[in-house]
Motif scaffolding. Structure first.
Motif, PDB file in Angstrom:
ATOM      1  N   GLU A  49      46.653  33.517  37.330  1.00  0.00           N
ATOM      2  CA  GLU A  49      46.865  32.437  38.290  1.00  0.00           C
ATOM      3  C   GLU A  49      46.294  32.866  39.633  1.00  0.00           C
ATOM      4  OE1 GLU A  49      50.441  29.698  40.213  1.00  0.00           O
ATOM      5  OE2 GLU A  49      50.930  31.337  38.835  1.00  0.00           O
ATOM      6  N   GLY A  50      45.173  32.276  40.000  1.00  0.00           N
ATOM      7  CA  GLY A  50      44.551  32.594  41.270  1.00  0.00           C
ATOM      8  C   GLY A  50      45.025  31.664  42.365  1.00  0.00           C
ATOM      9  N   LYS A  51      44.709  32.007  43.584  1.00  0.00           N
ATOM     10  CA  LYS A  51      45.098  31.165  44.722  1.00  0.00           C
ATOM     11  C   LYS A  51      44.434  29.800  44.644  1.00  0.00           C
ATOM     12  CE  LYS A  51      45.322  31.238  49.781  1.00  0.00           C
ATOM     13  NZ  LYS A  51      44.995  32.018  51.016  1.00  0.00           N
ATOM     14  N   GLU A  52      43.186  29.782  44.147  1.00  0.00           N
ATOM     15  CA  GLU A  52      42.453  28.519  44.045  1.00  0.00           C
ATOM     16  C   GLU A  52      42.032  28.190  42.619  1.00  0.00           C
ATOM     17  OE1 GLU A  52      39.131  28.928  46.646  1.00  0.00           O
ATOM     18  OE2 GLU A  52      40.359  29.215  48.455  1.00  0.00           O
ATOM     19  N   ILE A  91      44.017  24.801  33.972  1.00  0.00           N
ATOM     20  CA  ILE A  91      43.129  25.928  33.690  1.00  0.00           C
ATOM     21  C   ILE A  91      41.730  25.488  34.084  1.00  0.00           C
ATOM     22  CG2 ILE A  91      42.098  27.391  31.910  1.00  0.00           C
ATOM     23  CD1 ILE A  91      44.690  27.231  30.356  1.00  0.00           C
ATOM     24  N   ASP A  92      41.143  26.214  35.007  1.00  0.00           N
ATOM     25  CA  ASP A  92      39.805  25.858  35.467  1.00  0.00           C
ATOM     26  C   ASP A  92      38.722  26.421  34.554  1.00  0.00           C
ATOM     27  OD1 ASP A  92      40.368  24.543  38.207  1.00  0.00           O
ATOM     28  OD2 ASP A  92      41.554  26.398  38.257  1.00  0.00           O
ATOM     29  N   TYR A  93      38.948  27.665  34.097  1.00  0.00           N
ATOM     30  CA  TYR A  93      37.943  28.305  33.244  1.00  0.00           C
ATOM     31  C   TYR A  93      38.610  29.055  32.094  1.00  0.00           C
ATOM     32  CZ  TYR A  93      34.642  27.444  37.040  1.00  0.00           C
ATOM     33  OH  TYR A  93      33.861  26.846  37.992  1.00  0.00           O
ATOM     34  N   VAL A  94      38.027  28.915  30.919  1.00  0.00           N
ATOM     35  CA  VAL A  94      38.359  29.761  29.779  1.00  0.00           C
ATOM     36  C   VAL A  94      37.211  30.750  29.630  1.00  0.00           C
ATOM     37  CG1 VAL A  94      38.834  29.884  27.318  1.00  0.00           C
ATOM     38  CG2 VAL A  94      39.618  27.904  28.638  1.00  0.00           C
ATOM     39  N   ASP A  97      41.842  34.544  45.803  1.00  0.00           N
ATOM     40  CA  ASP A  97      42.445  35.787  46.267  1.00  0.00           C
ATOM     41  C   ASP A  97      42.033  36.986  45.432  1.00  0.00           C
ATOM     42  OD1 ASP A  97      43.720  34.781  44.053  1.00  0.00           O
ATOM     43  OD2 ASP A  97      45.731  35.413  44.646  1.00  0.00           O
ATOM     44  N   ARG A  98      41.298  36.728  44.371  1.00  0.00           N
ATOM     45  CA  ARG A  98      40.828  37.771  43.469  1.00  0.00           C
ATOM     46  C   ARG A  98      39.406  37.438  43.056  1.00  0.00           C
ATOM     47  NH1 ARG A  98      46.584  37.771  41.180  1.00  0.00           N
ATOM     48  NH2 ARG A  98      47.207  39.962  41.023  1.00  0.00           N
TER      49      ARG A  98
END
Length: 389
Positions: A41-44, A72-75, A134-135
């Motif tokens: 889980e990223g900030k964006e 989920i933005d990317y698999v 954030d990553r």
């Protein structure tokens, strides 16, 4: 299946397969396996790294739902083989905003294997990065561990390498992280022997590539996570590049006892010389054990009777397997027997053609071994002792 946290905002959401005992209808899995998938889980940006076998897709989706994953933005598909990609269609159906990221070869393979729509798959190249806000993820192409399209994904800030099959182990355990090093070492060695060893020369280049990274964890897609990356990295260096050990592996079978008597005498003679030797009766051997023994051994001596002018079928299969696995073994020979003749020796030598070996003269008896035949076994033992002693 349990959801486990690696670090803040990173969870293992895959499936443990306690009951699987055969892979590809070929590879024994005495310890079961797991299909690890990781949600970040990223900030964006939210990403899912790898998935699971198709028939476990609902369990993966249940885990994501339990984590309250709404987007989920990317698999990220590190490897197209179905034990890691099989649930991608189910994930894309449940998360229609998601896009698959993979290598160029991976895109082609996923579209063929899973019939994914072209517009749902994007290509990343070696060294490309993806900011999660954030990553940062960096994609590292690591081909032939063990398919041509494979890559690893590196989480820069947390120094975690998501390596898929690379460094994996078929090992079902409730431990998220490596706890019993001896047990995991054996499982990882078996995994390497059966799956990775044919590509050891290319793996060397991938090890060099990974060695440049700062690593706090290695999170493979089979087996537990390594919190001490040097543990598995050093093991791979030894298996791939390390010197062979002064050990002799003897896969054999005997129909009427003639070959068996010669092999027994050979094994006992080596033991008397203080040389480590491991015989494998191919009547009922578990071939994973043979593959593991071949990782380190300097010598393989094949024992076979003659069946219809050729090697025994069990021997032919084992020798073909050894040839395909491409171990570091440096010397080979044959002990066997024949009745009215044949080309058993030529059959075995031809099947070992891929290996760069020095062949010691074989010992072949006409039926039950005579004094001269046992003297030839002594000669073979002396040659082996000189070569590896």
């Amino acid at each position: 299946m349990a959801i486990r946290k690696l670090v803040k905002d990173i969870h293992s959401v895959g499936v443990i397969d306690w009951d699987r005992h055969l892979f590809d209808e070929l590879i024994p899995l005495p310890g079961g396996t797991s299909y690890n998938a990781y949600f970040i889980e990223g900030k964006e940006i939210n990403v899912l790294i790898d998935t699971v076998e198709e028939h476990y897709g609902e369990k993966l989706l249940d885990n994501l739902a339990e984590l309250n994953v709404e987007r989920i933005d990317y698999v990220i598909s590190n490897h197209s083989e179905q034990d890691h990609s099989g649930a991608i269609p189910a994930v894309l159906d449940s998360y229609p905003e998601a896009t698959v990221l993979t290598t160029k070869k991976g895109k082609d393979m996923l579209e063929k294997l899973l019939h994914l729509d072209d517009d749902r798959v994007e290509v990343v190249a070696d060294g490309d990065t993806l900011s999660l806000g954030d990553r940062t993820l960096r994609f590292i192409e690591t081909p032939w561990v063990h398919w041509p399209e494979t890559m690893s994904t590196y989480l820069v800030e947390d120094e975690i390498l998501f390596s898929c099959d690379f460094f994996g182990s078929h090992f079902a355990t409730s431990d998220l992280f490596v706890e019993d090093k001896d047990e995991v070492y054996k499982a990882a060695k078996r995994y390497y022997a059966q799956i990775m060893m044919p590509f050891r020369k290319i793996i060397t280049k991938n090890l060099d590539k990974v060695e440049e990274l700062e690593l706090d964890m290695i999170a493979p897609s089979h087996g537990p996570v390594y919190q001490e990356p040097d543990f598995i990295f050093d093991a791979y260096r030894d298996w791939v590049d390390g010197p062979v050990k002064p050990e002799v592996v003897v896969p054999y079978i005997s129909m009427h006892g003639s070959t068996g008597e010669l092999v027994d005498y050979f094994v006992d003679s080596l033991m008397e010389k203080g040389i480590k030797v491991t015989p494998f009766n191919l009547r009922d051997v578990e071939l994973g054990q043979l593959a593991m023994a071949l990782v380190d051994a300097a010598v393989v001596v094949v024992g076979s009777p003659t069946v219809l002018t050729a090697a025994h079928p069990n021997v032919s299969y084992a020798v073909s397997l050894a040839n395909a696995l491409n171990p570091k073994v440096e010397y080979a020979s044959i002990i066997g027997s024949e009745g009215w003749g044949g080309k058993m020796v030529d059959d075995i030598v031809g099947s070992l053609g891929k290996l760069d070996l020095e062949l010691f003269d074989p010992v072949i008896s006409k039926g039950k071994g005579l004094e001269d035949d046992f003297a030839e076994v002594d000669r073979l033992v002396a040659e082996i002792e000189k070569a590896i002693g």
